[in-house]
Design a protein around this motif. Structure first.
Motif, PDB file in Angstrom:
ATOM      1  N   GLU A  84      25.050  69.572 100.044  1.00 14.08           N
ATOM      2  CA  GLU A  84      25.067  70.484 101.142  1.00 14.08           C
ATOM      3  C   GLU A  84      24.033  71.497 100.868  1.00 14.08           C
ATOM      4  N   THR A 124      34.573  81.372 104.002  1.00 16.68           N
ATOM      5  CA  THR A 124      33.175  80.776 104.547  1.00 16.68           C
ATOM      6  C   THR A 124      32.817  81.622 105.472  1.00 16.68           C
ATOM      7  N   ILE A 140      21.802  76.030  93.886  1.00 17.54           N
ATOM      8  CA  ILE A 140      23.462  74.814  93.574  1.00 17.54           C
ATOM      9  C   ILE A 140      22.218  74.598  92.365  1.00 17.54           C
ATOM     10  N   SER A 153      33.178  70.265  92.360  1.00 13.72           N
ATOM     11  CA  SER A 153      33.297  68.994  93.570  1.00 13.72           C
ATOM     12  C   SER A 153      33.591  67.867  94.359  1.00 13.72           C
ATOM     13  N   SER A 174      30.689  72.681  96.171  1.00 17.88           N
ATOM     14  CA  SER A 174      28.080  72.976  96.318  1.00 17.88           C
ATOM     15  C   SER A 174      27.691  72.228  95.041  1.00 17.88           C
ATOM     16  N   ARG A 175      26.767  70.830  96.117  1.00 20.80           N
ATOM     17  CA  ARG A 175      26.533  69.616  94.948  1.00 20.80           C
ATOM     18  C   ARG A 175      25.038  69.755  96.097  1.00 20.80           C
ATOM     19  N   ASN A 203      23.555  75.633 102.619  1.00 21.31           N
ATOM     20  CA  ASN A 203      23.435  77.319 101.709  1.00 21.31           C
ATOM     21  C   ASN A 203      22.227  77.586 101.789  1.00 21.31           C
ATOM     22  N   PRO A 224      25.920  79.783  94.887  1.00 20.40           N
ATOM     23  CA  PRO A 224      27.090  78.885  96.145  1.00 20.40           C
ATOM     24  C   PRO A 224      29.055  78.448  95.333  1.00 20.40           C
TER      25      PRO A 224
END
Length: 590
Positions: free
Chosen positions: A347, A533, A377, A383, A343-344, A351, A339
């Protein structure tokens, strides 16, 4: 009249009960192991804290001696708990086997008694019979006696093995019931974990994914367990170690993280950095819980998501996490979704949903093969406060190297034939994927780029991604605002002021295979972020085509016309005027 006696074998006593719940014992083993991890942490903390800067003298010496002794005791107790935990794990496995065997024996006993009753009834109703009928009844009685002997022997073995399993568990408890016993167990002994981690190829020695895989395979089961118990963070997050071992280690880390941080939260002791880490840990647990409710779309069997990567504090608190549906070490087809922006760790849920949707599409595209779909990730994506870095390629370059190593690890941890492996980059993740390919030779069979702002400033053609242009797939929605940032010739590039991250991947000059990726819910005219998205939404053109690519059914991919940029005007996208369709993998109607 001659009387013939036929001996009917005796009834079989009730099958002895097997007491115990393997799931409860396994959970107990996991709790013991979590405590062992905490004790190992205490040992390390004690060693680091045995001296304090600027403090000398007798009091300092006494303090150091006391702290080191406490650390040594923590290590001894940690080793003891590891041993009991392993014994409990073995006991859970033994209980599972014993319960299965008992179920089989109950069925065998019931079947034997039915056959015995039938024989008894036939003998009582026989009356005057000839020699052949008598011989047949005698043969049935003899066969039944043999059958009884087998069941009784199996019951005896069950009772014997049950006693052995219980004694092994009791021996483990009694061997480490006191601190003195724990101290004696480690006195003068070489720590198996330290010894194993000191060998060439180990994560501690900087081994490559291939070297790590060979090192792990070279360890005995006991050594693997010792490393797992002592350094779960290494086992869980080192590329090249098998997926199931990584999952178990990362779940252990997740459990200990949640317990420790939630305890500090309850006590009002949380530090600022805990807030991000706890949010990341909770998101990972929620994603796993939600994933466990999913089923395989072909078999209907429940899925067990694998926590393939986990560190709640990585990247300055952004965290890293990877969740897999299907085992990447055994699946025929493996996909990794990378992603992008935002994205962290928090999330993980969204995902993971995307990863499951890809898994479902792949399985429905080819029900006769197996699949594994991973959301990754594992790099520091732009982010929150650092979102402005999305305008540059620095994070993509760093992430590309991490991604390449991760893919090498997926290749190395397999025992059988290589998987067909597809890397799917979305948004800024497409730029990251492209950098992994161009800068580090990404070991993929197919590369899919969707919602891409560009494949990197230095990439002029799909053939530069290293898998062959015919294995580079591009899917940009014509309404996607982020995709519009890519460089479309001199007019488009000049109008946007070089805002993108390389050439437009769906343009004819780039040379990738463009597939249909429009959404039936796309905006009427304007470019927007909402359409950015939708690439992994169910029943969409994009998800259907990604599923076909993942399983290698290239002829089933629905091709789209490339965009182009005439010298006299801005870019033209033929997909903008095509009516998109909803595609259901179960009932294709195009």
């Amino acid at each position: 009249m001659t009387t013939v006696t036929i001996d009917i074998p005796a009834a079989i006593d009730a099958i002895p009960a097997v007491e115990g719940d393997p799931a409860v014992v396994a959970a107990f083993a996991q709790d013991l192991l979590a405590s062992a991890v905490n004790l190992d942490d205490l040992d390390a903390f004690a060693l680091d804290s045995s001296t304090l800067d600027g403090w000398t003298g007798d009091a300092a010496t006494a303090y150091g001696r006391h702290v080191r002794a406490a650390g040594a005791d923590a290590q001894a107790m940690g080793v003891a708990l590891r041993q009991v935990s392993r014994a409990a794990d073995d006991h859970a496995d033994a209980l599972t086997d014993l319960l299965r065997r008992r179920t089989d024996l109950v069925e065998a006993r019931s079947s034997y008694h039915e056959a015995r009753e039938d024989l008894d009834a036939d003998i009582r109703s026989a009356g005057e019979v000839d020699d052949a009928a008598i011989a047949e009844l005698q043969a049935r009685a003899a066969a039944l006696a043999t059958r009884r002997d087998g069941v009784v022997a199996d019951v005896d073995a069950l009772v014997r093995d049950l006693g052995t399993a219980e004694r092994a568990m009791l021996d483990a408890f009694s061997s480490y019931s006191t601190l003195a016993q724990a101290r004696a167990a480690v006195s003068g002994q070489i720590d198996l974990a330290d010894d194993a981690l000191g060998r060439p190829g180990s994560p501690s020695q900087g081994g490559t994914p291939e070297q790590v895989a060979a090192w792990w395979d070279s360890l005995t089961e006991e050594e693997q367990y010792a490393v797992f118990a002592a350094r779960p963070e290494l086992v869980g997050n080192t590329d090249g170690i098998p997926a199931l071992a990584r999952d178990q280690a990362n779940r252990l880390l997740l459990e200990t993280d949640l317990e420790a941080m939630e305890l500090r939260e309850q006590r009002g002791e949380r530090l600022f950095e805990d807030y991000q880490a706890l949010d990341n840990a909770r998101a990972a647990q929620a994603a796993l819980d939600e994933g466990a409710q999913r089923v395989d779309p072909v078999t209907g069997e429940p899925l067990v998501p694998l926590l393939h990567l986990y560190d709640a504090t990585a990247f300055g608190g952004d965290g890293k996490v990877a969740i897999a549906f299907g085992d990447p070490d055994t699946a025929d087809h493996v996909s990794v979704m990378v992603p992008g922006l935002t994205s962290r760790g928090t999330e993980a849920g969204g995902n993971a949903d995307a990863a499951y949707n890809i898994y479902e599409s792949a399985r429905l595209s080819d029900p006769h093969s197996t699949a594994s779909s991973i959301m990754w990730i594992g790099y520091d994506a732009p982010s929150d406060w650092d979102s402005a870095t999305v305008a540059g390629e620095g994070r993509a370059e760093e992430g590309g190297e991490l991604l390449s190593r991760y893919i090498d690890g997926l290749r190395a941890s397999r025992d059988g034939s290589p998987a067909h492996l597809t890397v799917i980059g979305h948004s800024y993740g497409s730029t990251t994927t492209a950098h992994g390919a161009t800068d580090h030779g990404l070991a993929a069979d197919d590369i899919v780029l969707v919602g891409s702002p560009g494949a990197g400033g230095g990439v002029e053609h799909a053939s530069e991604l290293g898998v062959g242009a015919d294995h580079v797939w591009a899917g940009n929605n014509s309404r996607d605002l982020v995709a519009a940032l890519a460089d479309d010739g001199w007019v488009g590039g000049w109008m946007l002021g070089g805002a993108g991250l390389g050439n437009d991947i769906v343009e004819d000059d780039f040379g990738a295979n463009r597939f249909q990726a429009e959404s039936t819910t796309r905006a009427d005219v304007m470019r927007n972020f909402g359409d950015h998205t939708k690439y992994f939404d169910p029943d969409t053109e994009s998800l259907y085509n990604i599923g076909q690519i993942v399983v290698g059914d290239y002829d089933e991919v629905l091709a789209a016309e490339h965009s182009y940029d005439p010298w006299y005007d801005g870019p033209v996208d033929p997909e903008a005027t095509r009516d998109p369709r909803a595609l259901d993998d179960r009932r294709p109607e195009w």
